[in-house]
Design an enzyme around this catalytic site. Sequence first.
Site, PDB file in Angstrom:
ATOM      1  N   GLU A   1       3.558 -13.602   0.662  1.00 27.15           N
ATOM      2  CA  GLU A   1       4.155 -12.563  -0.344  1.00 27.15           C
ATOM      3  C   GLU A   1       5.431 -11.900  -0.045  1.00 27.15           C
ATOM      4  OE1 GLU A   1       0.739  -9.913  -0.693  1.00 27.15           O
ATOM      5  OE2 GLU A   1      -0.174 -11.200   0.577  1.00 27.15           O
TER       6      GLU A   1
ATOM      7  N   ASP B   1      -3.080 -10.502   8.307  1.00 24.80           N
ATOM      8  CA  ASP B   1      -2.598  -9.659   7.183  1.00 24.80           C
ATOM      9  C   ASP B   1      -1.487  -8.642   7.608  1.00 24.80           C
ATOM     10  OD1 ASP B   1      -2.476  -8.213   4.967  1.00 24.80           O
ATOM     11  OD2 ASP B   1      -4.734  -7.362   5.000  1.00 24.80           O
TER      12      ASP B   1
ATOM     13  N   HIS C   1       1.330 -13.262  -5.820  1.00 27.92           N
ATOM     14  CA  HIS C   1       0.387 -13.200  -4.827  1.00 27.92           C
ATOM     15  C   HIS C   1      -0.409 -14.637  -4.696  1.00 27.92           C
ATOM     16  CE1 HIS C   1      -2.777 -11.528  -1.940  1.00 27.92           C
ATOM     17  NE2 HIS C   1      -2.213 -10.485  -2.300  1.00 27.92           N
TER      18      HIS C   1
ATOM     19  N   ARG D   1       0.642  -1.283   0.156  1.00 27.56           N
ATOM     20  CA  ARG D   1       0.076   0.088   0.017  1.00 27.56           C
ATOM     21  C   ARG D   1       0.894   1.270   0.059  1.00 27.56           C
ATOM     22  NH1 ARG D   1      -3.137  -3.887   2.946  1.00 27.56           N
ATOM     23  NH2 ARG D   1      -5.109  -3.698   1.950  1.00 27.56           N
TER      24      ARG D   1
HETATM   25  C1  FUC Z   1      -2.678  -8.847   0.802  1.00 28.79           C
HETATM   26  C2  FUC Z   1      -3.143  -7.942   1.934  1.00 28.79           C
HETATM   27  C3  FUC Z   1      -4.338  -7.004   1.625  1.00 28.79           C
HETATM   28  C4  FUC Z   1      -5.014  -7.338   0.465  1.00 28.79           C
HETATM   29  C5  FUC Z   1      -4.486  -8.357  -0.584  1.00 28.79           C
HETATM   30  C6  FUC Z   1      -5.510  -8.916  -1.237  1.00 28.79           C
HETATM   31  O1  FUC Z   1      -1.212  -8.340   0.139  1.00 28.79           O
HETATM   32  O2  FUC Z   1      -2.132  -7.077   2.672  1.00 28.79           O
HETATM   33  O3  FUC Z   1      -4.951  -6.394   2.665  1.00 28.79           O
HETATM   34  O4  FUC Z   1      -6.473  -7.715   1.138  1.00 28.79           O
HETATM   35  O5  FUC Z   1      -3.552  -9.124   0.070  1.00 28.79           O
END
Ligand code: FUC
Length: 348
Positions: free
Chosen positions: A314, A249, A181, A83
């Site tokens: 991640e 998270d 992701h 973010r």
């Molecule tokens: C991760 C989280 C976020 C988000 C995303 C889909 O990177 O840090 O909050 O929801 O995934």
Amino acid sequence: MINKTSGTVVDFDEYQEQKIKKFSLTNQHGVTLSVLGLGSTIYEISVPTKTGKRNLVLNYAHSRDYLDNPFYVCMAIGRTAGRIANGRLMLDGQTIQLPTNEGSTTLHGGAQGFNTQIWQGEIVHATNEDVIKMYHEQASSDGFPGQMLVCVTYSLTKDDVVEIKFSANSNEKTVFNPTQHTYFNLGKTETIKQHWLKINSNQVLELDKQKIPTTKKLPVAHTSFDFQGSTKLGTAIAAMSDTNEKGLDDLFVVQPDESGIIAELADPETNISVAIESKRNGLVAFTANSFTEEHMNLIRTKGVGRPYAGIALEPETLTGLEKENDFSEIELQPNRPKSYTIKYHLHF
Ligand code: FUC
């Protein structure tokens, strides 16, 4: 019996009137890795079982399902993972206002991030092993400076290591902090609560209300964020029931061990585990707490979303650790290509 990792390409489906291809590699042990042209998305990492194959990652049957919700299921993330507060990117003392895509925040490269793009791909055939190469030119119309050529190489070794190498070159100074992701679920059950997780980290970053990290690092010792010893996820999640997030998270400050491993996820029932290798200083662990029932047409859960259906791990570079809005760690200088590698060591 094949004697090397070999690749194939098939048509997957169509998205926005463009053909989406699926690129696959299979190694000598029958492990398969496949990647979709939409979003350079990992569609499958499957391992052989006594009765067939088990896919260790969440996926959807159709390309359109991937962009139907804000969860980035197994997609490539860039230019920057994570973010950016108020979409304000600081470069050389100048503020660049980025488009925002999560309230006031720019998340995972914004609305035109890597995951929304249709990538070109090919199987590169080599004597020892075939590899998947995905290419894309990220235009500055995404709001970030620089035309950026990006290549992601996916390989699968004979020792069952999935290697993801992100490389980029930009014509102007910009930022590059990519990740994949991938949501893992190594088990037979519909959540990851029976999995055990180990993270080589003694600190998490404090987060503000928008989930933006502050410069404060919080020791994990004696908290439910301590995964330095292997910890059952269900127990940790239960201990987080009074937090807003109701699960993980979080951004962990990680130290690779002597083999370069930063985290390990294991399912005792299937006896499958994955160890994650990365040289970068951060790992986001997200237990899919906010997965919604709707718009989550997951194959594994037969079309319904469920909190804790998977865990995203991640690897990324943590920015602003000492000073807020300091992006110097992830700068990409003009015409100076940079690469980052993530490896998944599979054990089954
Ligand atoms: C991760 C989280 C976020 C988000 C995303 C889909 O990177 O840090 O909050 O929801 O995934």
